[in-house]
Scaffold this motif. Structure first.
Motif, PDB file in Angstrom:
ATOM      1  N   ASN A 166     -14.957 -25.492 -37.305  1.00 47.61           N
ATOM      2  CA  ASN A 166     -15.090 -26.619 -38.226  1.00 47.61           C
ATOM      3  C   ASN A 166     -14.130 -27.745 -37.827  1.00 47.61           C
ATOM      4  O   ASN A 166     -13.181 -28.039 -38.534  1.00 47.61           O
ATOM      5  CB  ASN A 166     -14.812 -26.113 -39.651  1.00 47.61           C
ATOM      6  CG  ASN A 166     -15.190 -27.157 -40.672  1.00 47.61           C
ATOM      7  OD1 ASN A 166     -15.953 -28.075 -40.338  1.00 47.61           O
ATOM      8  ND2 ASN A 166     -14.660 -27.042 -41.863  1.00 47.61           N
ATOM      9  N   TYR A 167     -14.371 -28.326 -36.658  1.00 50.71           N
ATOM     10  CA  TYR A 167     -13.501 -29.403 -36.186  1.00 50.71           C
ATOM     11  C   TYR A 167     -14.231 -30.719 -36.296  1.00 50.71           C
ATOM     12  O   TYR A 167     -15.450 -30.768 -36.176  1.00 50.71           O
ATOM     13  CB  TYR A 167     -13.123 -29.187 -34.718  1.00 50.71           C
ATOM     14  CG  TYR A 167     -12.543 -27.828 -34.438  1.00 50.71           C
ATOM     15  CD1 TYR A 167     -11.384 -27.401 -35.071  1.00 50.71           C
ATOM     16  CD2 TYR A 167     -13.170 -26.975 -33.533  1.00 50.71           C
ATOM     17  CE1 TYR A 167     -10.864 -26.146 -34.818  1.00 50.71           C
ATOM     18  CE2 TYR A 167     -12.654 -25.719 -33.268  1.00 50.71           C
ATOM     19  CZ  TYR A 167     -11.498 -25.315 -33.919  1.00 50.71           C
ATOM     20  OH  TYR A 167     -10.993 -24.086 -33.667  1.00 50.71           O
ATOM     21  N   ARG A 168     -13.460 -31.781 -36.468  1.00 49.39           N
ATOM     22  CA  ARG A 168     -14.085 -33.106 -36.433  1.00 49.39           C
ATOM     23  C   ARG A 168     -14.127 -33.587 -34.978  1.00 49.39           C
ATOM     24  O   ARG A 168     -13.112 -33.525 -34.277  1.00 49.39           O
ATOM     25  CB  ARG A 168     -13.308 -34.095 -37.301  1.00 49.39           C
ATOM     26  CG  ARG A 168     -14.109 -35.374 -37.482  1.00 49.39           C
ATOM     27  CD  ARG A 168     -13.487 -36.343 -38.450  1.00 49.39           C
ATOM     28  NE  ARG A 168     -12.118 -36.640 -38.087  1.00 49.39           N
ATOM     29  CZ  ARG A 168     -11.140 -36.776 -38.970  1.00 49.39           C
ATOM     30  NH1 ARG A 168     -11.377 -36.609 -40.240  1.00 49.39           N
ATOM     31  NH2 ARG A 168      -9.922 -37.067 -38.566  1.00 49.39           N
ATOM     32  N   CYS A 169     -15.287 -34.054 -34.534  1.00 50.89           N
ATOM     33  CA  CYS A 169     -15.429 -34.515 -33.143  1.00 50.89           C
ATOM     34  C   CYS A 169     -15.539 -36.034 -33.101  1.00 50.89           C
ATOM     35  O   CYS A 169     -16.312 -36.611 -33.866  1.00 50.89           O
ATOM     36  CB  CYS A 169     -16.718 -33.991 -32.519  1.00 50.89           C
ATOM     37  SG  CYS A 169     -16.678 -32.278 -32.115  1.00 50.89           S
ATOM     38  N   THR A 170     -14.783 -36.657 -32.237  1.00 53.32           N
ATOM     39  CA  THR A 170     -14.952 -38.085 -31.968  1.00 53.32           C
ATOM     40  C   THR A 170     -15.368 -38.195 -30.511  1.00 53.32           C
ATOM     41  O   THR A 170     -14.625 -37.720 -29.638  1.00 53.32           O
ATOM     42  CB  THR A 170     -13.628 -38.835 -32.196  1.00 53.32           C
ATOM     43  OG1 THR A 170     -13.179 -38.521 -33.507  1.00 53.32           O
ATOM     44  CG2 THR A 170     -13.806 -40.330 -32.058  1.00 53.32           C
ATOM     45  N   ILE A 171     -16.537 -38.730 -30.285  1.00 48.92           N
ATOM     46  CA  ILE A 171     -17.059 -38.660 -28.916  1.00 48.92           C
ATOM     47  C   ILE A 171     -17.462 -40.027 -28.378  1.00 48.92           C
ATOM     48  O   ILE A 171     -17.824 -40.935 -29.124  1.00 48.92           O
ATOM     49  CB  ILE A 171     -18.285 -37.706 -28.823  1.00 48.92           C
ATOM     50  CG1 ILE A 171     -19.368 -38.151 -29.813  1.00 48.92           C
ATOM     51  CG2 ILE A 171     -17.868 -36.271 -29.049  1.00 48.92           C
ATOM     52  CD1 ILE A 171     -20.679 -37.412 -29.610  1.00 48.92           C
ATOM     53  N   SER A 172     -17.402 -40.127 -27.082  1.00 49.81           N
ATOM     54  CA  SER A 172     -17.995 -41.251 -26.364  1.00 49.81           C
ATOM     55  C   SER A 172     -18.101 -40.805 -24.916  1.00 49.81           C
ATOM     56  O   SER A 172     -17.382 -39.895 -24.487  1.00 49.81           O
ATOM     57  CB  SER A 172     -17.139 -42.517 -26.481  1.00 49.81           C
ATOM     58  OG  SER A 172     -15.951 -42.389 -25.737  1.00 49.81           O
ATOM     59  N   TYR A 173     -19.000 -41.404 -24.196  1.00 47.96           N
ATOM     60  CA  TYR A 173     -19.075 -41.103 -22.760  1.00 47.96           C
ATOM     61  C   TYR A 173     -19.691 -42.298 -22.056  1.00 47.96           C
ATOM     62  O   TYR A 173     -20.231 -43.207 -22.698  1.00 47.96           O
ATOM     63  CB  TYR A 173     -19.843 -39.801 -22.498  1.00 47.96           C
ATOM     64  CG  TYR A 173     -21.350 -39.924 -22.558  1.00 47.96           C
ATOM     65  CD1 TYR A 173     -22.013 -40.137 -23.753  1.00 47.96           C
ATOM     66  CD2 TYR A 173     -22.107 -39.840 -21.391  1.00 47.96           C
ATOM     67  CE1 TYR A 173     -23.394 -40.247 -23.800  1.00 47.96           C
ATOM     68  CE2 TYR A 173     -23.493 -39.946 -21.436  1.00 47.96           C
ATOM     69  CZ  TYR A 173     -24.121 -40.152 -22.644  1.00 47.96           C
ATOM     70  OH  TYR A 173     -25.480 -40.277 -22.691  1.00 47.96           O
ATOM     71  N   GLY A 174     -19.593 -42.320 -20.744  1.00 49.41           N
ATOM     72  CA  GLY A 174     -20.135 -43.474 -20.036  1.00 49.41           C
ATOM     73  C   GLY A 174     -19.767 -43.455 -18.565  1.00 49.41           C
ATOM     74  O   GLY A 174     -19.462 -42.405 -18.002  1.00 49.41           O
ATOM     75  N   LYS A 175     -19.802 -44.617 -17.967  1.00 44.76           N
ATOM     76  CA  LYS A 175     -19.545 -44.745 -16.523  1.00 44.76           C
ATOM     77  C   LYS A 175     -18.438 -45.773 -16.322  1.00 44.76           C
ATOM     78  O   LYS A 175     -18.442 -46.828 -16.966  1.00 44.76           O
ATOM     79  CB  LYS A 175     -20.823 -45.251 -15.838  1.00 44.76           C
ATOM     80  CG  LYS A 175     -20.908 -44.909 -14.371  1.00 44.76           C
ATOM     81  CD  LYS A 175     -21.353 -43.483 -14.195  1.00 44.76           C
ATOM     82  CE  LYS A 175     -21.746 -43.148 -12.774  1.00 44.76           C
ATOM     83  NZ  LYS A 175     -21.973 -41.692 -12.645  1.00 44.76           N
ATOM     84  N   LEU A 176     -17.523 -45.487 -15.405  1.00 49.14           N
ATOM     85  CA  LEU A 176     -16.422 -46.411 -15.121  1.00 49.14           C
ATOM     86  C   LEU A 176     -16.611 -47.043 -13.758  1.00 49.14           C
ATOM     87  O   LEU A 176     -17.072 -46.371 -12.821  1.00 49.14           O
ATOM     88  CB  LEU A 176     -15.079 -45.654 -15.092  1.00 49.14           C
ATOM     89  CG  LEU A 176     -14.532 -45.108 -16.405  1.00 49.14           C
ATOM     90  CD1 LEU A 176     -13.203 -44.407 -16.146  1.00 49.14           C
ATOM     91  CD2 LEU A 176     -14.357 -46.229 -17.408  1.00 49.14           C
ATOM     92  N   ASN A 177     -16.218 -48.303 -13.647  1.00 49.88           N
ATOM     93  CA  ASN A 177     -16.116 -48.963 -12.336  1.00 49.88           C
ATOM     94  C   ASN A 177     -17.445 -49.056 -11.589  1.00 49.88           C
ATOM     95  O   ASN A 177     -17.523 -48.712 -10.411  1.00 49.88           O
ATOM     96  CB  ASN A 177     -15.116 -48.228 -11.429  1.00 49.88           C
ATOM     97  CG  ASN A 177     -13.691 -48.518 -11.818  1.00 49.88           C
ATOM     98  OD1 ASN A 177     -13.420 -49.501 -12.496  1.00 49.88           O
ATOM     99  ND2 ASN A 177     -12.796 -47.674 -11.386  1.00 49.88           N
TER     100      ASN A 177
END
Ligand SMILES: O=c1[nH]c(=O)c2[nH]c(=O)[nH]c2[nH]1
Length: 318
Positions: free
Chosen positions: A4-15
């Motif tokens: 039961n954890y809170r998730c903060t997410i993001s993902y993507g591409k760098l450079n």
């Protein structure tokens, strides 16, 4: 097991490197007395782009290994590169707006997106008679940056929720006309007071507009070119005799807000890289040798915001 954890997410591409040639020239900017900058041809429009996407649609990829909603970061990279061909604007902010809008209208899975770009600076090669129009030299000095956040409004239209423009990694050395005196003296003080020190700073400067539609219109009359910001900062540093870096960035910030009424905030991160004095010539006092200082750098931060109740623009429709 119940997790039961809170998730903060993001993902993507760098450079993501983008070298778009023959973009639209930047014209029609409003000139300022502190700068000769009048625009740029954008024959070589080179930059690095970061994509960061947000949204709970991607949560199952983390929690269950379910990738059905995952847009591969490799596809994001291809999207940026292919769309760059269709870009008809002439500023890096316009490119981010164009890409942000296209990402959100293409991928319903993406709830929010943050795009950041850093210019890869090139200047025309200087030939004996003229500047080349086809050959460009890579430069490794200061450069333009911008970050923009996008989401959808209640009608599912892309809107800008935050923006920040900037000029990064300016390195300016002023050989005379900077002081640092009258600071706290105690048992830890070894720094001598200096009426005149060789002030070398590394400076990042950022700004926001009161009304972000200044970045949306193809007419650039209200656009602040980062070259103009750079030139104004250099102008102030050259003429202003400062008592400290704090004093200097405050003066720079005030002059920027005075010169560009369309800006809401200016922010500085200034590192102190002042060199240490080794020796001064006896017969001619201004001739001196300096060396690198101790390898920890003072860092001075300032954000100046307008205090008047000017309408802060609400998320404009794209
Ligand atoms: O302009 C300066 N501000 C400081 O706060 C500081 N502290 C320091 O050691 N040198 C300097 N220079």
């Amino acid at each position: 097991m119940h997790r039961n954890y809170r998730c903060t997410i993001s993902y993507g591409k760098l450079n993501i490197p983008v070298y778009r040639v023959y973009a639209q020239p930047l014209t029609n900017i409003t000139p300022i007395p502190e700068s000769r900058f009048k625009g740029r041809p954008n024959t070589l429009f080179a930059l690095l782009i970061d994509v960061e996407v947000f949204g709970n649609n991607f949560l199952p990829a983390y929690t269950e290994g379910d990738n059905r909603n995952v847009v591969a970061t490799d596809s994001m990279k291809n999207f940026v590169l292919r769309q760059a061909l269709n870009f008809e604007g002439s500023t890096i902010e316009a490119l981010l707006i164009f890409l942000g809008q296209r990402f959100l209208s293409t991928y319903t899975q993406m709830e929010q997106i943050r795009l950041t770009t850093r210019e890869l600076p090139f200047s025309p090669a200087q030939l004996p008679e003229k500047a080349s129009t086809i050959l460009f030299r890579r430069e490794h000095g200061d450069f333009t940056t911008a970050t923009m956040d996008f989401t959808r409004d209640t009608n599912q239209q892309p809107v800008i929720t935050a923006h920040q423009c900037g000029r990064l990694q300016m390195e300016l050395f002023k050989v005379t006309g900077s002081a640092f005196t009258h600071f706290v003296q105690d048992e830890y003080t070894t720094l001598p007071e200096r009426m005149d020190r060789p002030l070398f700073i590394r400076l990042n400067v950022y700004w926001t507009y009161t009304d972000v539609t200044s970045l949306l219109t193809p007419d650039h009359a209200a656009y602040v070119a980062s070259e103009q910001v750079r030139d104004l900062i250099q102008f102030v540093f050259d003429e202003f005799v400062s008592e400290s870096i704090q004093h200097l960035v405050y003066e720079m910030g005030c002059r920027l807000l005075e010169r560009f009424p369309q800006l809401a905030t200016v922010t500085f991160d200034a590192q102190n890289h002042t060199r240490d004095l080794v020796v001064a010539a006896q017969e001619e006092e201004q001739i001196k040798v300096y060396t690198d200082p101790f390898t920890a750098f003072g860092n001075i931060h300032l954000t100046l915001s307008r205090t008047s109740e000017e309408n802060q623009s609400e998320e404009p429709r794209l």
